[in-house]
Design a protein around this motif. Sequence first.
Motif, short mmCIF file in Angstrom:
data_model
loop_
_atom_site.label_atom_id
_atom_site.label_comp_id
_atom_site.label_asym_id
_atom_site.label_seq_id
_atom_site.Cartn_x
_atom_site.Cartn_y
_atom_site.Cartn_z
N ALA A 1 -4.59 9.26 -27.84
CA ALA A 1 -5.42 8.07 -28.00
C ALA A 1 -6.87 8.50 -28.25
O ALA A 1 -7.25 9.64 -27.95
N PRO A 2 -7.69 7.58 -28.75
CA PRO A 2 -9.10 7.93 -29.00
C PRO A 2 -9.93 8.07 -27.73
O PRO A 2 -10.96 8.73 -27.73
N ASP A 3 -9.49 7.45 -26.63
CA ASP A 3 -10.24 7.54 -25.37
C ASP A 3 -9.31 7.29 -24.19
O ASP A 3 -8.18 6.84 -24.35
N TRP A 4 -9.81 7.61 -23.00
CA TRP A 4 -8.98 7.52 -21.79
C TRP A 4 -8.56 6.08 -21.49
O TRP A 4 -7.46 5.85 -21.02
N TYR A 5 -9.43 5.12 -21.77
CA TYR A 5 -9.11 3.73 -21.48
C TYR A 5 -7.89 3.28 -22.29
O TYR A 5 -6.95 2.69 -21.73
N ARG A 6 -7.89 3.56 -23.56
CA ARG A 6 -6.74 3.17 -24.39
C ARG A 6 -5.48 3.92 -24.00
O ARG A 6 -4.39 3.36 -24.04
N ALA A 7 -5.63 5.17 -23.60
CA ALA A 7 -4.47 5.94 -23.16
C ALA A 7 -3.87 5.32 -21.90
O ALA A 7 -2.65 5.15 -21.79
N ASN B 1 0.81 -1.22 0.00
CA ASN B 1 0.00 0.00 0.00
C ASN B 1 0.84 1.26 0.00
O ASN B 1 0.30 2.36 0.10
N ASP B 2 2.17 1.12 -0.08
CA ASP B 2 3.08 2.27 -0.01
C ASP B 2 3.46 2.76 -1.41
O ASP B 2 4.07 2.03 -2.19
N LEU B 3 3.09 4.00 -1.70
CA LEU B 3 3.49 4.64 -2.95
C LEU B 3 4.98 4.95 -2.89
O LEU B 3 5.45 5.53 -1.92
N TYR B 4 5.73 4.54 -3.92
CA TYR B 4 7.16 4.86 -3.91
C TYR B 4 7.63 5.59 -5.15
O TYR B 4 8.75 6.10 -5.18
N ALA B 5 6.80 5.71 -6.17
CA ALA B 5 7.21 6.45 -7.36
C ALA B 5 5.99 6.80 -8.21
O ALA B 5 4.94 6.15 -8.11
N CYS B 6 6.17 7.82 -9.04
CA CYS B 6 5.13 8.22 -9.98
C CYS B 6 5.81 8.69 -11.26
O CYS B 6 6.82 9.41 -11.20
N GLU B 7 5.29 8.27 -12.40
CA GLU B 7 5.77 8.74 -13.69
C GLU B 7 4.58 9.27 -14.48
O GLU B 7 3.47 8.76 -14.35
N THR B 8 4.83 10.28 -15.29
CA THR B 8 3.77 10.88 -16.10
C THR B 8 4.07 10.66 -17.58
O THR B 8 5.20 10.86 -18.02
N TYR B 9 3.05 10.23 -18.29
CA TYR B 9 3.15 10.00 -19.73
C TYR B 9 2.12 10.88 -20.44
O TYR B 9 1.03 11.09 -19.91
N ARG B 10 2.46 11.36 -21.60
CA ARG B 10 1.50 12.07 -22.44
C ARG B 10 1.20 11.13 -23.62
O ARG B 10 2.11 10.78 -24.38
N ILE B 11 -0.06 10.75 -23.74
CA ILE B 11 -0.47 9.76 -24.72
C ILE B 11 -1.57 10.34 -25.58
O ILE B 11 -2.54 10.92 -25.07
N THR C 1 -3.94 6.99 -13.63
CA THR C 1 -4.94 8.04 -13.50
C THR C 1 -4.80 8.95 -14.71
O THR C 1 -3.70 9.39 -15.03
N SER C 2 -5.93 9.20 -15.38
CA SER C 2 -5.85 9.99 -16.62
C SER C 2 -6.59 11.31 -16.48
O SER C 2 -7.53 11.45 -15.70
#
Length: 70
Positions: free
Chosen positions: A34-40, A22-32, A66-67
């Motif tokens: 796509a036709p919709d949030w699910y595919r992104a 349950n411990d968050l240790y990193a976060c990365e951000t991507y710019r995608i 998370t989008s």
Amino acid sequence: MRTSSQHSLQSFRIDIHFFSGNDLYACETYRIDAPDWYRAEQQALQLSGESAYDNSRVPDLRRTATSSLA
């Protein structure tokens, strides 16, 4: 003759959060694009498999996506 439907692409910002249990240790951000949030999100999750944070030595490793529109 076959018709093809063309999906317009949107730009999404996808934050991938890496957890050990349950411990968050990193976060990365991507710019995608796509036709919709699910595919992104699916594409970003796939790309995050190449991240340095996606390490098999991390106990109980999991990731979430998370989008938002970019």
